[in-house]
Scaffold this active site. Structure first.
Site, PDB file in Angstrom:
ATOM      1  N   HIS A  18      53.945  20.622 112.001  1.00  0.00           N
ATOM      2  CA  HIS A  18      53.070  21.684 111.507  1.00  0.00           C
ATOM      3  C   HIS A  18      52.042  21.090 110.553  1.00  0.00           C
ATOM      4  O   HIS A  18      52.310  20.125 109.840  1.00  0.00           O
ATOM      5  CB  HIS A  18      53.896  22.760 110.803  1.00  0.00           C
ATOM      6  CG  HIS A  18      53.130  24.006 110.500  1.00  0.00           C
ATOM      7  ND1 HIS A  18      52.293  24.107 109.401  1.00  0.00           N
ATOM      8  CD2 HIS A  18      53.057  25.199 111.142  1.00  0.00           C
ATOM      9  CE1 HIS A  18      51.747  25.313 109.391  1.00  0.00           C
ATOM     10  NE2 HIS A  18      52.189  25.991 110.439  1.00  0.00           N
ATOM     11  N   GLU A  36      46.897  24.375 116.400  1.00  0.00           N
ATOM     12  CA  GLU A  36      46.645  25.097 115.160  1.00  0.00           C
ATOM     13  C   GLU A  36      45.641  24.301 114.331  1.00  0.00           C
ATOM     14  O   GLU A  36      46.020  23.365 113.628  1.00  0.00           O
ATOM     15  CB  GLU A  36      47.943  25.343 114.387  1.00  0.00           C
ATOM     16  CG  GLU A  36      48.899  24.163 114.317  1.00  0.00           C
ATOM     17  CD  GLU A  36      49.613  24.084 112.987  1.00  0.00           C
ATOM     18  OE1 GLU A  36      49.772  25.114 112.330  1.00  0.00           O
ATOM     19  OE2 GLU A  36      49.987  22.960 112.594  1.00  0.00           O
TER      20      GLU A  36
END
Length: 254
Positions: free
Chosen positions: A99, A169
């Protein structure tokens, strides 16, 4: 969307939630019907402290449970870390890896992410691998080069649709309320699909590609209808059952 691929709506609670927050998880579970909602799959990734209790709540539900990170070793002297085996034992089926907040806050390299993915696979977990560019990289028009390098370095050989999900992302969109245009997302997801298909053959055609970055009820329809997008990695909007279920309802209507 790619119609032949069953989409995944994945919630990431990040470092949020106490035992009281499990009421929201119960509400999410109550709002998703296994028969009606065969058009998509749902996943909620909660803090490690909530995994066991969340597993009890979701044991009979059609929702997957995930962790938010794991160590690349299966055990050992790593104070404060958690292994993929521990996540599995606590009831998780998935784990988020790479992430942007991990890459930024802890300087996680592609090599570290790759090692964590292998650990997740060893434990029988599905690895949800995140990639994405910084604002500087976007402004310098190096987005595709950056993503190609992250895909090469973070995704090990052996990636298949049953053990891997990839989430795009853009780092500059995380928690900012900003999102790329649907045209930009379509271009990037098309590029990712081409890359994984070239590398992994038929399996690369089936791996789900999610978009993550300020996904919320107000923009979910446009984002989820974008070409090559097979679902979403949802942050803040997954903390409230009403918001997460609204996004699920949008998917039912697509």
């Amino acid at each position: 969307m790619t119609s032949s691929i069953r989409p995944l709506l994945a919630g990431n609670w990040k470092m949020n939630g106490t035992s009281e927050s499990l009421r929201e998880l119960r509400a999410i579970a109550s709002g998703i019907d296994s028969d009606r909602d065969r058009c998509f799959e749902a996943l909620v990734c909660v803090p490690a402290t909530l995994l066991s209790r969340a597993s009890d709540i979701l044991s009979d539900e059609n929702i997957f449970l995930g962790g938010q990170d794991c160590h690349f070793n299966d055990s050992g002297p790593h104070t404060g870390d958690i292994s993929a085996c521990m996540l599995k034992e606590a009831g998780a089926s998935h784990v988020i890896l790479g992430h942007s907040e991990r890459r930024t806050d802890y300087r996680e390299s592609d090599a570290i992410v790759c090692a964590k993915v292998k650990a997740a696979w060893r434990a029988g977990l599905v690895a949800l691998i995140c990639i994405g560019e910084t604002l500087e990289e976007r402004e310098n028009n190096t987005v595709l080069d950056v993503l190609a390098q992250q895909l090469k370095g973070s995704v090990p050989a052996g990636a298949m649709d049953h053990n891997t999900v990839i989430a795009y992302e853009p780092r500059w969109a995380i928690g900012t309320g900003k999102t790329p245009t649907s045209e930009d997302i379509a271009q990037v997801h098309g590029f990712i699909r081409k890359e994984v298909s070239h590398r992994f053959g038929d399996e690369g055609h089936k791996i789900r590609l999610l978009y993550g970055g300020s996904v919320k009820p107000s923009n979910a329809s446009e984002l989820l209808e974008t070409s090559h997008v097979n679902g979403a990695l949802i942050g803040g909007a997954s903390l409230k059952a009403t918001d997460f279920l609204t996004i699920c309802n949008i998917y039912r209507k697509l």
